[in-house]
Design a protein around this motif. Structure first.
Motif, PDB file in Angstrom:
ATOM      1  N   GLY A 104       0.841  -1.302  -0.014  1.00 55.96           N
ATOM      2  CA  GLY A 104      -0.110   0.124  -0.007  1.00 55.96           C
ATOM      3  C   GLY A 104       0.889   1.356  -0.011  1.00 55.96           C
ATOM      4  N   TYR A 105       1.940   1.135  -0.128  1.00 50.18           N
ATOM      5  CA  TYR A 105       2.957   2.363  -0.481  1.00 50.18           C
ATOM      6  C   TYR A 105       2.764   2.950  -1.758  1.00 50.18           C
ATOM      7  N   THR A 106       2.306   4.105  -1.765  1.00 53.54           N
ATOM      8  CA  THR A 106       2.596   4.938  -3.110  1.00 53.54           C
ATOM      9  C   THR A 106       3.378   5.975  -3.286  1.00 53.54           C
ATOM     10  N   LYS A 107       3.742   6.433  -1.957  1.00 52.18           N
ATOM     11  CA  LYS A 107       4.690   7.717  -1.876  1.00 52.18           C
ATOM     12  C   LYS A 107       5.582   7.498  -0.696  1.00 52.18           C
ATOM     13  N   LEU A 108       6.796   7.831  -1.186  1.00 48.35           N
ATOM     14  CA  LEU A 108       8.004   8.051  -0.155  1.00 48.35           C
ATOM     15  C   LEU A 108       7.805   8.955   1.051  1.00 48.35           C
ATOM     16  N   VAL A 162      11.786  10.414   5.130  1.00 51.01           N
ATOM     17  CA  VAL A 162      13.400   9.879   5.210  1.00 51.01           C
ATOM     18  C   VAL A 162      13.614   8.585   4.309  1.00 51.01           C
ATOM     19  N   GLN A 163      12.540   8.171   3.653  1.00 52.31           N
ATOM     20  CA  GLN A 163      12.768   7.128   2.550  1.00 52.31           C
ATOM     21  C   GLN A 163      13.381   8.043   1.413  1.00 52.31           C
ATOM     22  N   LYS A 164      12.818   9.091   1.104  1.00 53.01           N
ATOM     23  CA  LYS A 164      13.298   9.901  -0.142  1.00 53.01           C
ATOM     24  C   LYS A 164      15.060   9.974   0.035  1.00 53.01           C
ATOM     25  N   THR A 194       9.060   9.680  14.825  1.00 53.71           N
ATOM     26  CA  THR A 194       8.396   8.425  15.001  1.00 53.71           C
ATOM     27  C   THR A 194       7.277   8.335  13.870  1.00 53.71           C
ATOM     28  N   GLY A 195       7.234   6.780  13.504  1.00 54.87           N
ATOM     29  CA  GLY A 195       6.080   6.595  12.553  1.00 54.87           C
ATOM     30  C   GLY A 195       5.999   7.040  11.262  1.00 54.87           C
ATOM     31  N   SER A 196       7.591   7.454  10.936  1.00 52.19           N
ATOM     32  CA  SER A 196       7.587   8.039   9.538  1.00 52.19           C
ATOM     33  C   SER A 196       8.265   7.162   8.520  1.00 52.19           C
ATOM     34  N   GLY A 197       8.193   5.724   8.551  1.00 51.04           N
ATOM     35  CA  GLY A 197       8.770   4.827   7.457  1.00 51.04           C
ATOM     36  C   GLY A 197      10.018   4.598   7.670  1.00 51.04           C
ATOM     37  N   LYS A 198      11.023   4.432   8.941  1.00 49.03           N
ATOM     38  CA  LYS A 198      12.202   4.366   9.049  1.00 49.03           C
ATOM     39  C   LYS A 198      12.559   2.780   8.498  1.00 49.03           C
ATOM     40  N   THR A 199      11.619   2.129   9.126  1.00 52.04           N
ATOM     41  CA  THR A 199      12.064   0.485   8.635  1.00 52.04           C
ATOM     42  C   THR A 199      12.111   0.218   7.160  1.00 52.04           C
ATOM     43  N   ALA A 200      11.313   0.821   6.369  1.00 50.89           N
ATOM     44  CA  ALA A 200      11.258   0.410   5.159  1.00 50.89           C
ATOM     45  C   ALA A 200      12.378   1.363   4.224  1.00 50.89           C
ATOM     46  N   LEU A 246       7.084   0.464  18.146  1.00 52.61           N
ATOM     47  CA  LEU A 246       5.864  -0.562  17.998  1.00 52.61           C
ATOM     48  C   LEU A 246       5.078   0.394  17.368  1.00 52.61           C
ATOM     49  N   ASP A 247       4.385  -0.426  16.156  1.00 57.56           N
ATOM     50  CA  ASP A 247       3.802   0.279  15.123  1.00 57.56           C
ATOM     51  C   ASP A 247       2.529  -0.438  15.165  1.00 57.56           C
ATOM     52  N   ILE A 248       1.478  -0.159  15.970  1.00 58.47           N
ATOM     53  CA  ILE A 248       0.192  -0.520  16.057  1.00 58.47           C
ATOM     54  C   ILE A 248      -0.767   0.349  15.514  1.00 58.47           C
ATOM     55  N   GLY A 281       5.122   8.955  20.239  1.00 61.17           N
ATOM     56  CA  GLY A 281       5.273   8.491  18.981  1.00 61.17           C
ATOM     57  C   GLY A 281       4.546   7.023  18.751  1.00 61.17           C
ATOM     58  N   ARG A 282       3.865   6.416  19.784  1.00 60.78           N
ATOM     59  CA  ARG A 282       3.052   5.077  19.264  1.00 60.78           C
ATOM     60  C   ARG A 282       1.620   5.448  18.686  1.00 60.78           C
ATOM     61  N   THR A 283       1.608   6.960  18.756  1.00 63.08           N
ATOM     62  CA  THR A 283       0.264   7.327  18.127  1.00 63.08           C
ATOM     63  C   THR A 283       0.621   8.219  17.191  1.00 63.08           C
ATOM     64  N   GLY A 284      -0.256   8.891  16.104  1.00 62.43           N
ATOM     65  CA  GLY A 284       0.188   9.737  15.362  1.00 62.43           C
ATOM     66  C   GLY A 284       0.792   9.504  14.312  1.00 62.43           C
ATOM     67  N   ARG A 285       0.918   8.077  13.772  1.00 65.90           N
ATOM     68  CA  ARG A 285       1.823   7.327  13.035  1.00 65.90           C
ATOM     69  C   ARG A 285       1.450   7.525  11.478  1.00 65.90           C
ATOM     70  N   CYS A 286       2.400   7.722  10.567  1.00 67.93           N
ATOM     71  CA  CYS A 286       2.237   7.691   9.315  1.00 67.93           C
ATOM     72  C   CYS A 286       1.109   8.602   8.701  1.00 67.93           C
ATOM     73  N   GLY A 287       1.089   9.880   9.034  1.00 63.79           N
ATOM     74  CA  GLY A 287       0.165  10.869   8.725  1.00 63.79           C
ATOM     75  C   GLY A 287      -1.220  10.841   9.518  1.00 63.79           C
TER      76      GLY A 287
HETATM   77  N1  LIG Z   1       5.894   5.238   2.203  1.00 63.64           N
HETATM   78  C1  LIG Z   1       4.827   4.830   2.701  1.00 63.64           C
HETATM   79  N2  LIG Z   1       3.641   4.735   2.513  1.00 63.64           N
HETATM   80  C2  LIG Z   1       2.572   4.158   3.368  1.00 63.64           C
HETATM   81  N3  LIG Z   1       2.914   3.712   4.445  1.00 63.64           N
HETATM   82  C3  LIG Z   1       3.947   3.477   5.061  1.00 63.64           C
HETATM   83  C4  LIG Z   1       5.282   4.145   4.277  1.00 63.64           C
HETATM   84  N4  LIG Z   1       6.540   3.799   4.757  1.00 63.64           N
HETATM   85  C5  LIG Z   1       5.909   3.507   6.103  1.00 63.64           C
HETATM   86  N5  LIG Z   1       4.859   3.296   6.126  1.00 63.64           N
HETATM   87  C6  LIG Z   1       4.086   2.665   7.130  1.00 63.64           C
HETATM   88  O1  LIG Z   1       4.282   3.497   8.254  1.00 63.64           O
HETATM   89  C7  LIG Z   1       4.033   2.888   9.550  1.00 63.64           C
HETATM   90  C8  LIG Z   1       5.141   3.392  10.323  1.00 63.64           C
HETATM   91  O2  LIG Z   1       6.288   2.980   9.874  1.00 63.64           O
HETATM   92  P1  LIG Z   1       7.689   2.647  10.591  1.00 63.64           P
HETATM   93  O3  LIG Z   1       7.165   1.634  11.823  1.00 63.64           O
HETATM   94  O4  LIG Z   1       8.916   1.917   9.683  1.00 63.64           O
HETATM   95  O5  LIG Z   1       7.980   3.859  11.395  1.00 63.64           O
HETATM   96  P2  LIG Z   1       9.376   4.380  12.317  1.00 63.64           P
HETATM   97  O6  LIG Z   1       9.761   5.674  11.523  1.00 63.64           O
HETATM   98  O7  LIG Z   1      10.401   3.282  12.255  1.00 63.64           O
HETATM   99  O8  LIG Z   1       8.690   4.473  13.669  1.00 63.64           O
HETATM  100  P3  LIG Z   1       9.449   4.563  15.032  1.00 63.64           P
HETATM  101  O9  LIG Z   1      10.366   6.073  15.259  1.00 63.64           O
HETATM  102  O10 LIG Z   1       8.109   4.717  15.831  1.00 63.64           O
HETATM  103  O11 LIG Z   1      10.197   3.309  15.015  1.00 63.64           O
HETATM  104  C9  LIG Z   1       4.312   1.436   9.282  1.00 63.64           C
HETATM  105  O12 LIG Z   1       2.830   0.985   9.363  1.00 63.64           O
HETATM  106  C10 LIG Z   1       4.716   1.267   7.706  1.00 63.64           C
HETATM  107  O13 LIG Z   1       4.242   0.209   7.311  1.00 63.64           O
END
Ligand SMILES: Nc1ncnc2c1ncn2[C@@H]1O[C@H](COP(=O)(O)OP(=O)(O)OP(=O)(O)O)[C@@H](O)[C@H]1O
Length: 691
Positions: free
Chosen positions: A274-278, A281-283, A301-307, A571-573, A596-602
């Motif tokens: 479901g990722y359409t946009k970077l 941190v991914q960019k 927090t919650g801004s997609g560092k894992t990917a 934790l990403d819940i 940062g466990r809330t308000g994640r990914c927009g």
């Molecule tokens: N480009 C993207 N588009 C849509 N969803 C995304 C994108 N990148 C990451 N996500 C989703 O956003 C959520 C948060 O991502 P992630 O857990 O990697 O954040 P994080 O930056 O590592 O947070 P934390 O600092 O709390 O560890 C996850 O559910 C992930 O799947």
């Protein structure tokens, strides 16, 4: 508030439930559930069959090189390997509760609990104390000392939580076998209780009981693998966040996934996720990692560092035509990812599994609190990406199941935590293990939402001198999608206030953070008594209980999760709408991670913090800074306290050090908004000061 105070406060209340609990304890294997007075508790009994699905064997063709043309091939895994042992057995030994726990408080390890959960381990203890954390998990504390599995079994583990039935009953049969032989923790009497590796015992050089818990395998169907939650309304606002890249010759940021030029399989997986946009941190991070550069990245927090680290690593592996894993006694993974807590490392593994779906890359997860033999079995089936907590990783390396010669990527997630006094020594050991390629020969990547300066300095030992530093927004700043409120609440009013807030919140998912494990149990019990369906997670709970609690919270059985620091990071819940700091943490970084466990990914979220004038004044100044940076209202009373406790030169940290707002090498590039390539200004300070 210290532990002592808390005990003074809670003891009068204990009497009301101790007898029930004690009765329960001796309830010969029945799921007598006196504490489960909440609606959710009745549904606790079913763990859901999907979680007990068959787990894959490797299924990888030996020695095949799939390169970029591997789509679909390797995920045809053999589903015949089941996790034996679920469905029978009972719990005994340390899972029970000491007869004299409540009466003899001080005499047991549990009651001697300091504010630090890891007191069994002096080294770790010091580290955590310094950081002000009291419940960082891991392995280290648990496995190496055996302490948590020894005399310190939590008295109230599971009490009052939705998961009490499984915690306290002697039999798992009612749970459809969820609690089986695999989960027994046999009371140990020191060294002798540790079994050899072959018997599935833990580290041979440790003392403690044998841990036999085997986590249920994650669902294997594609829908579950790619299950995801929606990005929130503020996802597009990420584009306006300032991004700073420092260091020499950074590659330009990319604006789209297409620009990353990933192979088709990865692109498919990204789409299915479901990722359409970077995200910002991914960019910036993806092209840097693709260019082979070392990286320290700090983003909210919650801004997609894992990917941000997984995708380019996988792209490299695919490009390099990685050899498919196959059964071997000694596995030599190409990538090791370490993170500070078991739940987080498991989450990273699930992400790695998702993005590597249909490739020949095999990710494996190992962590403490589970049977060592199980970890080994996972590894020997093949391992390209190893996700691990530090303690388990070092054990496995010590047992020569993992060779490090092939390591090309070393990732430290929550890197500031991984390098602090708690885990730093272990990480140093890791990089000096025989066979581990030197930093010049491997790519080292560090990610976190917070990066104190002193930790940045320590990180230099791990990174090539020309590493790049990416800062998205205010380093160490809170996510702006979290609406933060600070309330002045004295310790004796906290419970009343908590109940009032939770009643207003209704069924919305809420994490309540407290400072000690004991208090987590107590508050969970208290909330259940108030008929608020609650579960809890902390380092004294057995791993099975922790996973159960997280599952119950994640899947909505219990909308309230009371947690210690163990759940603060990563934790990403989905749909956690509220975080309540019942106790404020001792450091501002911890505060940032918790909320940062809330308000994640927009998505938006709310954080409410109880500020106790007796104990939290030292946080006033950094709190005001974090609130201000995140454009939140700052209460006048908090400003006054911050002013009265003003420390000249202070800019945010409670540790007396400067709040890490920049790459400590000081050299900066142009400030960018995410989405525009950075033009890299030369770094005026020489890198050698870092090396
Ligand atoms: N480009 C993207 N588009 C849509 N969803 C995304 C994108 N990148 C990451 N996500 C989703 O956003 C959520 C948060 O991502 P992630 O857990 O990697 O954040 P994080 O930056 O590592 O947070 P934390 O600092 O709390 O560890 C996850 O559910 C992930 O799947």
């Amino acid at each position: 508030m210290g532990d002592e105070d808390w005990e003074a406060e809670i003891n009068p209340h204990m009497s009301s439930y101790v007898p029930i609990f004690e009765k329960d304890r001796y309830s010969s294997g029945e799921n007598v559930d006196n504490f489960n007075r909440t609606p959710a508790s009745s549904s606790e009994m079913d763990d859901g069959p999907s979680r007990r699905d068959h787990f894959m064997k490797s299924g990888f063709a030996s020695g095949r090189n799939f390169g970029n043309r591997d789509a679909g091939e390797c995920n045809k895994r053999d589903n015949t390997s089941t996790m034996g042992g679920f469905g029978v057995g009972k719990s005994f030994g340390n899972r029970g509760f000491s007869n004299s726990r409540f009466e003899d408080g001080d005499s047991s390890g549990f009651w001697r609990e300091s504010s630090n959960d890891c007191e069994d381990n002096p080294t770790r203890n010091r580290g955590f104390s310094k950081r002000g954390d009291n419940d960082l998990d891991p392995d280290e504390c648990m496995q190496r000392t055996g302490g948590l599995f020894g005399s310190r079994r939590p008295v109230l583990s599971g009490t009052g939580n939705g998961d009490t039935s499984q915690s306290r009953s002697g039999s798992g049969s009612e749970r459809g076998g969820y609690r089986g032989l695999n989960e027994e923790v046999i009371t140990g009497s020191g060294k002798n209780s540790w079994k050899s590796e072959a018997e599935g015992g833990e580290s041979s050089d440790t003392q403690g009981p044998k841990v036999t818990y085997i986590p249920p395998p994650p669902p294997e169907d594609e829908d579950s693998i790619f299950a995801h939650y929606q990005t929130g309304i503020n996802f597009d606002k990420y584009d306006t966040i300032l991004v700073e890249v420092s260091g020499h010759d950074a590659p330009p940021a990319i604006l789209t996934f297409e620009e990353a030029n990933l192979c088709q399989t990865l692109n498919n997986n990204i789409a299915k996720a479901g990722y359409t946009k970077l995200t910002p941190v991914q960019k910036y991070s993806i092209p840097i990692i693709l260019a082979g550069r070392d990286l320290m990245a700090c983003a909210q927090t919650g801004s997609g560092k894992t990917a941000a680290f997984l995708l380019p690593i996988l792209a490299h592996m695919m490009r390099d035509g990685i050899t498919a894993s196959r059964f071997k006694e000694l596995q030599e993974p190409e990538c090791i990812i370490v993170a500070p807590t078991r739940e987080l490392v498991n989450q990273i593994y699930l992400e790695a599994r998702k993005f590597s779906f249909g490739t020949c890359v095999r990710a494996v997860v190992i962590y403490g609190g589970t049977q060592l033999g199980h970890s080994i079995r996972q590894i020997v089936q093949g391992c390209n990406i190893l996700c691990a907590t530090p303690g388990r990783l070092m054990d496995i390396i010590g047992k020569e199941k993992i060779g490090l010669k092939q390591i090309k990527y070393l990732v430290l997630d929550e890197a500031d935590r991984m390098l602090d006094m708690g885990f730093g020594p272990e990480m140093k050991k890791l990089i000096s293990c025989p066979g581990m390629p030197s930093k010049e020969q491997r790519q080292t990547l560090m990610f976190s939402a917070t990066f104190p300066e002193e930790i940045q300095r320590l990180a230099a030992e791990f990174l090539k001198s020309n590493y790049l530093f990416v800062a998205v927004g205010q380093v160490g700043g809170a996510c702006r999608d979290v609406q933060q409120t600070v309330l002045q609440v004295g310790q004796f009013s906290k419970r009343e206030k908590l109940v009032e807030i939770l009643r207003n919140i209704g069924d919305e998912r809420t994490m309540v953070f407290v400072e000690t494990k004991k208090k987590a149990d107590f508050i969970a019990t208290f909330l259940c008594q108030e008929k608020i369906s609650t579960t809890s997670i902390h380092g004294d709970r057995e791993q099975r209980e922790r996973e159960q609690a997280l599952g119950d919270f994640r899947f909505g059985k219990c909308p309230v999760l009371v947690a210690t620091s163990v759940a603060a990071r990563g934790l990403d819940i989905e749909n956690v709408q509220h975080v309540i700091n019942f106790d404020l943490p001792s450091t501002i970084d911890e505060y940032v991670h918790r909320i940062g466990r809330t308000g994640r990914c927009g998505n938006t979220g709310r954080a409410i913090s109880f500020f106790d004038l007796e104990s939290d004044n030292h946080l006033a100044q950094p709190l005001v800074k974090v609130l201000t940076d995140a454009q939140q209202d700052v209460p006048a009373w908090l400003e006054e306290i911050a002013f009265s406790t003003y420390i000249p030169g202070f800019s945010g940290s409670t540790r007396g050090n400067v709040f890490a707002s920049v790459d400590t090498r000081k050299g900066k590039s142009t400030l960018n908004t995410a989405g525009f390539s950075s033009s890299q200004a030369p770094n005026p300070l020489d890198d050698e000061s870092w090396d």
